[in-house]
Structure formats: structure tokens, C-alpha cells
Design a protein around this motif. Structure first.
Motif, PDB file in Angstrom:
ATOM      1  N   ASP A   1       0.859  -1.193   0.000  1.00  0.00           N
ATOM      2  CA  ASP A   1       0.000   0.000   0.000  1.00  0.00           C
ATOM      3  C   ASP A   1       0.894   1.241   0.000  1.00  0.00           C
ATOM      4  N   TRP A   2       0.273   2.401   0.025  1.00  0.00           N
ATOM      5  CA  TRP A   2       1.048   3.641   0.028  1.00  0.00           C
ATOM      6  C   TRP A   2       0.625   4.470   1.230  1.00  0.00           C
ATOM      7  N   PRO A   3       1.411   4.422   2.336  1.00  0.00           N
ATOM      8  CA  PRO A   3       1.043   5.173   3.538  1.00  0.00           C
ATOM      9  C   PRO A   3       1.013   6.686   3.285  1.00  0.00           C
ATOM     10  N   VAL A   4       0.189   7.378   4.038  1.00  0.00           N
ATOM     11  CA  VAL A   4       0.161   8.845   4.036  1.00  0.00           C
ATOM     12  C   VAL A   4       0.946   9.330   5.241  1.00  0.00           C
ATOM     13  N   LEU A   5       1.925  10.188   5.008  1.00  0.00           N
ATOM     14  CA  LEU A   5       2.692  10.762   6.113  1.00  0.00           C
ATOM     15  C   LEU A   5       2.852  12.256   5.910  1.00  0.00           C
ATOM     16  N   ASP A   6       2.398  13.018   6.864  1.00  0.00           N
ATOM     17  CA  ASP A   6       2.647  14.462   6.838  1.00  0.00           C
ATOM     18  C   ASP A   6       2.412  15.009   8.226  1.00  0.00           C
ATOM     19  N   LEU A   7       2.510  16.330   8.363  1.00  0.00           N
ATOM     20  CA  LEU A   7       2.425  16.955   9.679  1.00  0.00           C
ATOM     21  C   LEU A   7       1.012  16.955  10.234  1.00  0.00           C
TER      22      LEU A   7
ATOM     23  N   HIS B   1      11.476   5.362  -0.568  1.00  0.00           N
ATOM     24  CA  HIS B   1      12.084   4.893   0.679  1.00  0.00           C
ATOM     25  C   HIS B   1      11.814   5.932   1.757  1.00  0.00           C
ATOM     26  N   CYS B   2      10.963   5.584   2.704  1.00  0.00           N
ATOM     27  CA  CYS B   2      10.622   6.514   3.786  1.00  0.00           C
ATOM     28  C   CYS B   2      11.478   6.197   5.002  1.00  0.00           C
ATOM     29  N   VAL B   3      11.923   7.231   5.699  1.00  0.00           N
ATOM     30  CA  VAL B   3      12.810   7.046   6.857  1.00  0.00           C
ATOM     31  C   VAL B   3      12.124   6.275   7.978  1.00  0.00           C
TER      32      VAL B   3
ATOM     33  N   THR C   1      10.843   3.567   7.662  1.00  0.00           N
ATOM     34  CA  THR C   1      11.258   2.196   7.276  1.00  0.00           C
ATOM     35  C   THR C   1      10.420   1.516   6.202  1.00  0.00           C
ATOM     36  N   TRP C   2       9.367   2.156   5.692  1.00  0.00           N
ATOM     37  CA  TRP C   2       8.670   1.497   4.582  1.00  0.00           C
ATOM     38  C   TRP C   2       9.256   1.933   3.238  1.00  0.00           C
ATOM     39  N   SER C   3       9.269   0.978   2.324  1.00  0.00           N
ATOM     40  CA  SER C   3       9.663   1.247   0.939  1.00  0.00           C
ATOM     41  C   SER C   3       8.568   0.719   0.030  1.00  0.00           C
TER      42      SER C   3
ATOM     43  N   HIS D   1       9.184  24.912  -0.496  1.00  0.00           N
ATOM     44  CA  HIS D   1       8.182  25.431   0.433  1.00  0.00           C
ATOM     45  C   HIS D   1       6.825  24.876   0.012  1.00  0.00           C
ATOM     46  N   SER D   2       6.039  24.447   0.990  1.00  0.00           N
ATOM     47  CA  SER D   2       4.759  23.809   0.683  1.00  0.00           C
ATOM     48  C   SER D   2       3.592  24.546   1.321  1.00  0.00           C
ATOM     49  N   SER D   3       2.411  24.285   0.792  1.00  0.00           N
ATOM     50  CA  SER D   3       1.206  24.999   1.232  1.00  0.00           C
ATOM     51  C   SER D   3       0.783  24.673   2.656  1.00  0.00           C
TER      52      SER D   3
ATOM     53  N   GLU E   1      -4.263  13.879  -0.444  1.00  0.00           N
ATOM     54  CA  GLU E   1      -3.528  13.417   0.750  1.00  0.00           C
ATOM     55  C   GLU E   1      -2.074  13.082   0.419  1.00  0.00           C
ATOM     56  N   HIS E   2      -1.790  12.754  -0.833  1.00  0.00           N
ATOM     57  CA  HIS E   2      -0.417  12.456  -1.241  1.00  0.00           C
ATOM     58  C   HIS E   2       0.294  13.658  -1.865  1.00  0.00           C
ATOM     59  N   GLY E   3      -0.311  14.848  -1.719  1.00  0.00           N
ATOM     60  CA  GLY E   3       0.417  16.052  -2.119  1.00  0.00           C
ATOM     61  C   GLY E   3      -0.048  16.691  -3.406  1.00  0.00           C
TER      62      GLY E   3
ATOM     63  N   VAL F   1       0.333  19.002  -7.048  1.00  0.00           N
ATOM     64  CA  VAL F   1       1.727  18.910  -7.498  1.00  0.00           C
ATOM     65  C   VAL F   1       2.642  18.658  -6.307  1.00  0.00           C
ATOM     66  N   ARG F   2       3.453  17.606  -6.402  1.00  0.00           N
ATOM     67  CA  ARG F   2       4.459  17.343  -5.383  1.00  0.00           C
ATOM     68  C   ARG F   2       5.810  17.109  -6.037  1.00  0.00           C
ATOM     69  N   VAL F   3       6.842  17.260  -5.248  1.00  0.00           N
ATOM     70  CA  VAL F   3       8.181  16.897  -5.702  1.00  0.00           C
ATOM     71  C   VAL F   3       8.352  15.392  -5.529  1.00  0.00           C
TER      72      VAL F   3
ATOM     73  N   TYR G   1      15.654   9.866   0.994  1.00  0.00           N
ATOM     74  CA  TYR G   1      14.475   9.516   1.796  1.00  0.00           C
ATOM     75  C   TYR G   1      13.317  10.455   1.437  1.00  0.00           C
ATOM     76  N   PHE G   2      12.120   9.916   1.592  1.00  0.00           N
ATOM     77  CA  PHE G   2      10.932  10.549   1.012  1.00  0.00           C
ATOM     78  C   PHE G   2      10.549  11.865   1.688  1.00  0.00           C
ATOM     79  N   TRP G   3      11.100  12.158   2.868  1.00  0.00           N
ATOM     80  CA  TRP G   3      10.722  13.447   3.472  1.00  0.00           C
ATOM     81  C   TRP G   3      11.253  14.614   2.641  1.00  0.00           C
ATOM     82  N   LYS G   4      12.252  14.346   1.755  1.00  0.00           N
ATOM     83  CA  LYS G   4      12.764  15.407   0.874  1.00  0.00           C
ATOM     84  C   LYS G   4      11.812  15.680  -0.298  1.00  0.00           C
TER      85      LYS G   4
HETATM   86  N1  LIG Z   1       4.317  19.429   2.325  1.00  0.00           N
HETATM   87  C1  LIG Z   1       4.727  18.336   2.954  1.00  0.00           C
HETATM   88  N2  LIG Z   1       5.490  17.458   2.278  1.00  0.00           N
HETATM   89  C2  LIG Z   1       5.921  16.338   2.880  1.00  0.00           C
HETATM   90  C3  LIG Z   1       5.606  16.075   4.226  1.00  0.00           C
HETATM   91  C4  LIG Z   1       4.796  17.020   4.926  1.00  0.00           C
HETATM   92  O1  LIG Z   1       4.472  16.879   6.123  1.00  0.00           O
HETATM   93  N3  LIG Z   1       4.374  18.119   4.242  1.00  0.00           N
HETATM   94  N4  LIG Z   1       6.059  14.906   4.831  1.00  0.00           N
HETATM   95  C5  LIG Z   1       7.199  14.244   4.194  1.00  0.00           C
HETATM   96  C6  LIG Z   1       7.379  12.899   4.707  1.00  0.00           C
HETATM   97  S1  LIG Z   1       8.043  12.729   6.257  1.00  0.00           S
HETATM   98  C7  LIG Z   1       7.117  11.794   3.918  1.00  0.00           C
HETATM   99  S2  LIG Z   1       7.529  10.239   4.413  1.00  0.00           S
HETATM  100  C8  LIG Z   1       6.421  11.939   2.610  1.00  0.00           C
HETATM  101  C9  LIG Z   1       5.149  11.117   2.617  1.00  0.00           C
HETATM  102  O2  LIG Z   1       4.461  11.232   1.404  1.00  0.00           O
HETATM  103  P1  LIG Z   1       3.115  10.402   1.236  1.00  0.00           P
HETATM  104  O3  LIG Z   1       2.161  10.868   2.303  1.00  0.00           O
HETATM  105  O4  LIG Z   1       2.625  10.684  -0.137  1.00  0.00           O
HETATM  106  O5  LIG Z   1       3.483   8.959   1.430  1.00  0.00           O
HETATM  107  O6  LIG Z   1       6.085  13.273   2.321  1.00  0.00           O
HETATM  108  C10 LIG Z   1       7.079  14.203   2.674  1.00  0.00           C
HETATM  109  N5  LIG Z   1       6.686  15.478   2.156  1.00  0.00           N
END
Ligand SMILES: Nc1nc2c(c(=O)[nH]1)N[C@H]1C(S)=C(S)[C@@H](COP(=O)(O)O)O[C@H]1N2
Ligand SMILES: [Mo]
Length: 232
Positions: free
Chosen positions: A60-66, A109-111, A113-115, A145-147, A178-180, A183-185, A191-194
Motif C-alpha cells: 500500500d502507500w502510507p500517508v505521512l505528513d504533519l 524509501h521513507c525514513v 522504514t517502509w519502501s 516550500h509547501s502549502s 492526501e499524497h500532495g 503537485v508534489r516533488v 528519503y521521502f521526506w525530501k
Molecule cells: N508538504 C509536505 N510534504 C511532505 C511532508 C509534509 O508533512 N508536508 N512529509 C514528508 C514525509 S516525512 C514523507 S515520508 C512523505 C510522505 O508522502 P506520502 O504521504 O505521499 O506517502 O512526504 C514528505 N513530504
């Protein structure tokens, strides 16, 4: 790096965002950094191995953000490319779609630990964007910079790669909110937080400026193959 001013950790989310930063999640991730969670002490070689050290494969594809979800849509989306560039860019959605669209399949690759293997992305290549914006000779670093108020930093050399995209589509469909989306980078070699979700500004700088997780114990570079999970 103590003398480098960190990116304001709480850049205000855009109006219309939902939710709030989840303090327990942030505290847990800061604790993982102090504990050195998931470090194996081994490096791996991307030419021979598929899974970086300490990672496990998910389907699956986890959702991770603040915890803040911006209300940005294709209609309201805008991107600024500024700082040390000869030709600052200001794109709306139609400008983005007018650029050549590229496809790239890459692993996540997310820090934590999921890939996830074989993600088919579509969007505008970082190299195309940089060719238009033309970095000045002293530009060496990038801050996204993100919204939602999130920021993350990379070296310009890591952004300037043929597999880096401003992605609008995943597996043939628009990237979900939920996945950005819209438009996302996607910067698959780190690691995916970048890989900033909901990206709205790409700022080029002469000096490095650590972003949200980089000032909270996470590694400035973030190479999964050498386990650059946390700063020392
Ligand atoms: N704008 C924004 N980008 C972000 C984040 C966030 O909180 N806000 N979290 C980062 C982190 S920690 C991860 S692991 C991935 C998760 O992306 P996903 O939710 O699509 O899996 O987004 C990254 N990019
Ligand atoms: Mo993450």
C-alpha cells in the motif's frame, strides 16, 4: 551548522488548509532521531540491492505528513521559482501542463522504514525547470516550500537529476490531495521526506538552510543507501 538560520519551522499554512500540526507525531519522530531508530550500521549498494538497509517492503502507500492538509486545487495552485535564478518563474496550472511531460518509475524509501517499489510518476522534470529558470553561478542549494507550511532542503546537485519530477500523476491518475496533489516533488534517490507535497515555491540559495525535519534531528542529505536517517 549552528550558525545557519533554520527555515522558519512553522511557516503559516495557506488559508483554507484543514487540520493542525500533530505535536505527538512530531515528538515521536524527534525521539526516533535521538534513539537512532532503525539504524543497522550497514550500507547497501543500489547497483546490486533493491531494498536499502533497515527498510521493509509495503504494497500500500502510507500517508505521512504533519497533519495539515491544504485546500489547494488545480485552479488555485501556483508555483514560484525564485532566489538565485536568472529567470524567476511563476506558473499556474496551465503553465505547468504546457511544459513537456515526463514519466519516471521509481521506488519510495521513507525514513520510517517502509519502501514501495515501482511508482509510475508523470510530471515536469526538474532539469527542464532549471533550464528555464537558469540558476546563477553561486546557487548551490534548494529549499522547497509547501502549502501546509512544511519546508525541506536539498543540494542543487541532488535536485538537478534526470529522475526528479514535479509530479502531477501517479499510476496514470492525478496525485490525490492526501499524497500532495495537485503537485508534489518526487526526488527518489533520497528519503521521502525530501519529496515535498503541495509544493508552491522552489527557492535557490548560495548557503544551505535546513528545513522542518532537518532542524529536528533528521539528516541534512538523507541518502537511504548509507542510512543517512539522522544527524549526529
Ligand atoms: N508538504 C509536505 N510534504 C511532505 C511532508 C509534509 O508533512 N508536508 N512529509 C514528508 C514525509 S516525512 C514523507 S515520508 C512523505 C510522505 O508522502 P506520502 O504521504 O505521499 O506517502 O512526504 C514528505 N513530504
Ligand atoms: Mo517520512
Amino acid at each position: 551548522m549552528a550558525d545557519i538560520p533554520p527555515t522558519t519551522p512553522d511557516e503559516a499554512p495557506d488559508p483554507g488548509s484543514e487540520g493542525a500540526v500533530r505535536p505527538k507525531l512530531v515528538a515521536a519522530k524527534e525521539q526516533w532521531a535521538r534513539d537512532g531508530r532503525a539504524l543497522t550500521g550497514h550500507a547497501a549498494d543500489p547497483a546490486r540491492d533493491r531494498l536499502p538497509p533497515g527498510q521493509r517492503l509495503v504494497e500500500d502507500w502510507p500517508v505521512l505528513d504533519l497533519g495539515v492538509t491544504p485546500g489547494v486545487t488545480e485552479r488555485s495552485w501556483g508555483l514560484t521559482v525564485d532566489g538565485l535564478v536568472e529567470n524567476p518563474l511563476r506558473w499556474r496550472w496551465d503553465d505547468l501542463l504546457a511544459q513537456p511531460q515526463e514519466r519516471f518509475v521509481s521506488d519510495i524509501h521513507c525514513v520510517t522504514t517502509w519502501s514501495r517499489y515501482d511508482n509510475a510518476w508523470e510530471g515536469v522534470g526538474a532539469r527542464h525547470l532549471l533550464a528555464l529558470a537558469r540558476p546563477k553561478p553561486d546557487a548551490r542549494f534548494v529549499v522547497f516550500h509547501s502549502s501546509d507550511g512544511y519546508t525541506t532542503n536539498v543540494a542543487l546537485a541532488d535536485f538537478d537529476a534526470d529522475d526528479v519530477l514535479l509530479a502531477t500523476r501517479w499510476e496514470g491518475r492525478p496525485i490525490s490531495r492526501e499524497h500532495g496533489g495537485p503537485v508534489r516533488v518526487v526526488l527518489p534517490r533520497l528519503y521521502f521526506w525530501k519529496s515535498a507535497k503541495w509544493v508552491k515555491r522552489i527557492e535557490l540559495l548560495a548557503e544551505d538552510r535546513p528545513g522542518y525535519w532537518e532542524v529536528r534531528g533528521y539528516h541534512n542529505h538523507a541518502d537511504p543507501w548509507t542510512e543517512e536517517r539522522y544527524s549526529d
